[in-house]
Design an enzyme around this catalytic site. Structure first.
Site, short mmCIF file in Angstrom:
data_model
loop_
_atom_site.label_atom_id
_atom_site.label_comp_id
_atom_site.label_asym_id
_atom_site.label_seq_id
_atom_site.Cartn_x
_atom_site.Cartn_y
_atom_site.Cartn_z
N GLU A 126 0.86 -1.28 -0.01
CA GLU A 126 0.02 -0.16 0.21
C GLU A 126 0.84 1.23 0.05
OE1 GLU A 126 -2.93 -0.57 -0.74
OE2 GLU A 126 -3.58 -2.24 0.42
N HIS A 149 -2.26 2.42 8.38
CA HIS A 149 -3.57 1.52 7.58
C HIS A 149 -3.66 0.32 8.54
CE1 HIS A 149 -6.11 -0.65 5.06
NE2 HIS A 149 -5.26 -1.63 4.93
N HIS A 151 -7.08 -2.87 9.77
CA HIS A 151 -8.42 -3.57 9.56
C HIS A 151 -9.23 -3.30 10.74
CE1 HIS A 151 -6.15 -5.76 6.18
NE2 HIS A 151 -6.25 -4.72 5.87
N GLU A 179 -16.62 12.68 22.97
CA GLU A 179 -15.40 13.47 22.38
C GLU A 179 -15.06 13.26 21.00
OE1 GLU A 179 -12.47 13.26 25.53
OE2 GLU A 179 -13.84 14.39 26.88
N HIS A 220 -12.88 -2.96 4.13
CA HIS A 220 -11.62 -3.30 4.22
C HIS A 220 -10.87 -2.93 5.48
CE1 HIS A 220 -7.25 -3.45 2.00
NE2 HIS A 220 -7.35 -3.33 3.27
#
Ligand code: 13P
Ligand code: ZN
Length: 281
Positions: A126, A149, A151, A179, A220
């Site tokens: 990625e 990144h 999951h 919050e 994803h």
């Protein structure tokens, strides 16, 4: 203890380097949160040259790696990244096999490996989404440094049962925990479902990064950004906590909620400006 033991040189694992340790610890936290099954997730973190030079010989290039596209905007920058196919579970026990320190060449055409990615490992698949996101975030925030990144489970779950309109999704998240609006007043960007690991998903993600710190990939996971590892991680933690509350209450009768006026009052009290067009007051 005998003298020969004392004289034995313990090979450095990498954990003695502060930015390697930070990466090893945060990937472990994410794995323990259940956000990074198998090789799921990736992290990239911009490092200062002086900081890298304190621990590594920056003149010693181990090998070069060609990025999927030239990254002129990031020329000369140093990164520590997770390797492709590497399990977050394992980073803490063998950082050099799972992480790599890279420098983008001055012409932006190559990545120079300075440490790690042992046994010919390569950076995360990625990397396009990471690099393009760094480029966009740096345009709006010179202190930006981190893209994570993963999951995040509740966030993924919520993308199956909630409208994917980003304003509606953001508003629901803001309503789930008091919050949230303070942590992500700029709301959440959402792209459409796309094949991961491509330049296309990188472009779509980065387009959302122009005015959001976090972007959801439906079914994803999530991308979170910040000026520190803690900030990017804390953002994802907060989004996923709100998504968890949503999943816990989904299907139940709602008897009371935080009103739009209360969200406005919160934003005022914490001196943040909520994204336009979400609250009706
Ligand atoms: P990498 O192992 O290449 O980083 O890919 C993991 C992932 O989460 C893909 O979206
Ligand atoms: Zn992923």
């Amino acid at each position: 203890m005998n003298a020969s033991y004392l004289n034995t040189q313990t090979p450095a694992s990498g954990l003695e380097i502060p930015f390697v340790r930070e990466m090893a610890e945060i990937t472990q936290h994410m794995w323990r949160n259940g956000w990074d099954e198998r090789n799921g997730g990736n992290v990239s973190y911009i490092l200062d040259e002086q900081e890298v030079a304190k621990y590594l010989d920056i003149k010693q290039v181990i090998r070069t790696i060609k990025p999927a596209f030239p990254v002129h905007e990031l020329a000369g920058k140093y990164f520590i990244v997770t390797g492709s196919g590497k399990y977050f579970k394992n980073v803490i026990s063998d950082p050099a096999a799972n992480l790599g320190v890279l420098r983008v060449t001055n012409n932006g055409e190559q990545l120079e490996l300075l440490w790690g990615l042992a046994n010919n490992a390569v950076p995360t698949s990625e990397l396009a989404s990471h690099f393009m996101s760094h480029i966009e975030r740096l345009k709006v925030d010179p202190n930006h440094r981190v893209v994570i990144h993963n999951h995040a489970s509740n966030t993924i779950a919520m993308t199956f049962i909630h409208d994917l309109d980003e304003n509606k999704f953001t508003k629901t998240l803001w309503e789930m925990c008091t919050e949230c609006i303070v942590v992500f007043p700029d709301g959440i960007g959402i792209i459409s479902w796309m094949v991961p690991g491509s330049n296309e998903i990188g472009r779509a993600t980065a387009a959302k990064m122009k005015d959001h710190h976090a972007v959801i990939w439906p079914h994803h996971g999530i991308f979170g950004t910040g000026s520190t590892i803690d900030e990017a991680f804390g953002l994802i933690e907060t989004v996923d906590k709100a998504a968890q509350i949503y999943m816990l209450i989904a299907g139940h009768e709602i008897k009371q909620r935080i009103t739009d006026q209360e969200l406005v009052d919160l934003a005022k009290a914490f001196k943040v400006t909520p994204r336009e067009g979400i609250l009706n007051v």
